[in-house]
Design an enzyme around this catalytic site. Structure first.
Site, PDB file in Angstrom:
ATOM      1  CB  CYS B 136     -42.552  -8.926  79.291  1.00 50.34           C
ATOM      2  SG  CYS B 136     -43.270  -8.570  80.896  1.00 50.34           S
ATOM      3  CB  CYS B 139     -46.306  -9.094  80.006  1.00 47.45           C
ATOM      4  SG  CYS B 139     -45.121  -7.897  80.592  1.00 47.45           S
ATOM      5  CG  ASP B 140     -46.543 -11.510  76.735  1.00 51.44           C
ATOM      6  OD1 ASP B 140     -47.609 -10.920  76.937  1.00 51.44           O
ATOM      7  OD2 ASP B 140     -45.610 -11.020  76.079  1.00 51.44           O
TER       8      ASP B 140
END
Lengths: 107, 309
Positions: B136, B139-140
């Site tokens: 993701c 997200c990261d």
């Protein structure tokens, strides 16, 4: 017991207390951390009589995160009698958090 | 906790499809419980900005939208339990759900277990997740500021991830097994213009190179068979999704990809069991189609219960 946001000094104090302490190392920008939030709160509530729960924002306490070798968040670390009893990275369910606590504590 | 109580409806999975089924069921007066293993939202909870869910003209982050859906269903009396379902007997009457929080019983079950990122299936992949391997970008991605990352895949999500990462990382290498992207046209021009983005066509990742964390990947050229090592700090795997249906084997009809066979009525091969959202066979998997499924499932369950089973 509700989850308390803590800094390094507060953690040092509570770590050596009677109850084991479960600490959630997190950061506000971390999506996975937000996602475990509700389950972490629920675990803190259900285990409140047996352990204390705290959250540490790694952006606020970078040196502590480094000292504890927290490379990936969310990381949960369980301390017992001032020492680290175990840790888990990005648990996928409330059940996984509970299993981790039970194994680390021998409950 | 479980008990001998029999719910009218138990929803497995607290994503948008699940909580919409619960909302409609609760409003129809059904005694409804949602079982969620972690937190509301499912895949949506990790989406930074949802720009195509009508009514939120400035976009909304997936976690917040999920909390809103949960609170809305709960306002009308639906319950939530943080429980991991371990086993289900969906043919029994009432239906039985064994979970980490005890055993639950229900007259109808809505399956909203969703889907997750498909894995490459390479050795070390699970252990390296969070240590260089990610699924993701939203997200990261921030963890790879000014570093080198590899993105695998050729669809819309791979293209979107590569674009997002090109604004954060120092260098992005997009690896795709074909010689052209399947991504929608809207992504093509910005991808070609990104100066720090390099394409590796007709290539697959054959090995994850690592110590404690990922240090690089081995790529294989599908035409020549030549292998190269590409050093990188992060690997974003964006090769599609896989449904969470391993528990359903032998109980429900699935398609060849593991999705639960159910048409627009959301009815599965078992009476009183409905499949909503990404876990169902359907042409478009979006928040907006998941919530539509949820409403339909609640309606079908209501009819089923009215027949007096």
């Amino acid at each position: 017991m509700a989850v308390i946001n803590m800094n390094r000094e507060e953690l040092e104090q509570i770590k050596n207390g009677d109850k084991p302490v479960l600490v959630d190392f997190w950061a506000p920008w971390c999506g996975y951390c937000r996602r475990i939030g509700p389950a972490f709160e629920k675990v803190a509530e259900e285990y409140g009589d047996r352990l204390a729960a705290a959250k540490i924002d790694i952006d606020e306490e970078p040196r502590l995160a480094e000292a504890e070798q927290v490379e990936v968040i969310p990381t949960l670390i369980l301390y017992r009698n001032g020492k680290r009893a175990g840790s888990i990275v990005n648990p996928g369910s409330k059940a996984e958090i509970e299993q981790f606590i039970q194994e680390a504590m021998g409950w | 906790m479980g008990g001998s109580h029999i719910y009218d409806m138990i929803v497995v999975g607290g994503g948008p499809g699940g909580y919409t089924a619960a909302l409609y069921a609760a409003r129809a007066g059904l005694d409804t419980l949602v079982l969620e293993k972690l937190s509301a939202g499912g895949q949506m909870a990790l989406t930074e900005a949802i720009e195509n869910y009508p009514g939120f003209e400035d976009g909304i982050d997936g976690f917040t939208l999920a909390e809103k859906m949960q609170r809305q269903a709960e306002r009308f009396g639906a319950g939530s339990e943080y429980a991991q379902v371990e086993r289900m007997d969906l043919s029994a009457s009432p239906k039985v759900l064994e979970t980490s929080e005890g055993t639950f019983y229900a007259r109808t079950v809505v399956l909203a277990t969703g889907a997750g990122p498909r894995q490459l299936g390479l050795p070390g992949e699970a252990a390296l997740t969070g240590r260089g391997v990610a699924y993701c970008a939203a997200c990261d991605g921030m963890r790879y500021k000014d570093r080198t990352v590899v993105v695998v895949g050729g669809g819309n999500s791979a293209a979107a991830d590569a674009l997002l990462l090109s604004r954060i990382a120092g260098k992005v290498i997009l690896v795709h097994r074909r010689d052209t992207l399947r991504a929608t046209k809207v992504y093509h021009a910005p991808l070609m213009q990104a100066e720090n983005l390099e394409f590796r066509w007709n290539s697959t990742v054959t090995e994850l190179l690592h110590g404690d964390a990922l240090t690089g990947v081995r790529l294989k050229d599908r035409n020549t068979g030549a292998e190269t090592e590409v050093p990188c700090d992060g690997l974003f795997i964006s090769i599609g999704r896989t449904p969470a249906t391993e528990w359903a084997a032998g109980q429900l009809e699935l398609d060849q990809n593991g999705y639960i066979r159910a048409d627009e009525t959301t009815k599965t091969s078992l009476p009183g069991v409905y499949a909503v959202g990404d876990v169902r066979t359907k042409p478009l998997r979006q928040v907006v189609t998941a919530v539509a499924d949820g409403a339909t499932a609640a309606h079908m369950a209501e009819e089923y219960l009215a027949e007096g089973v």
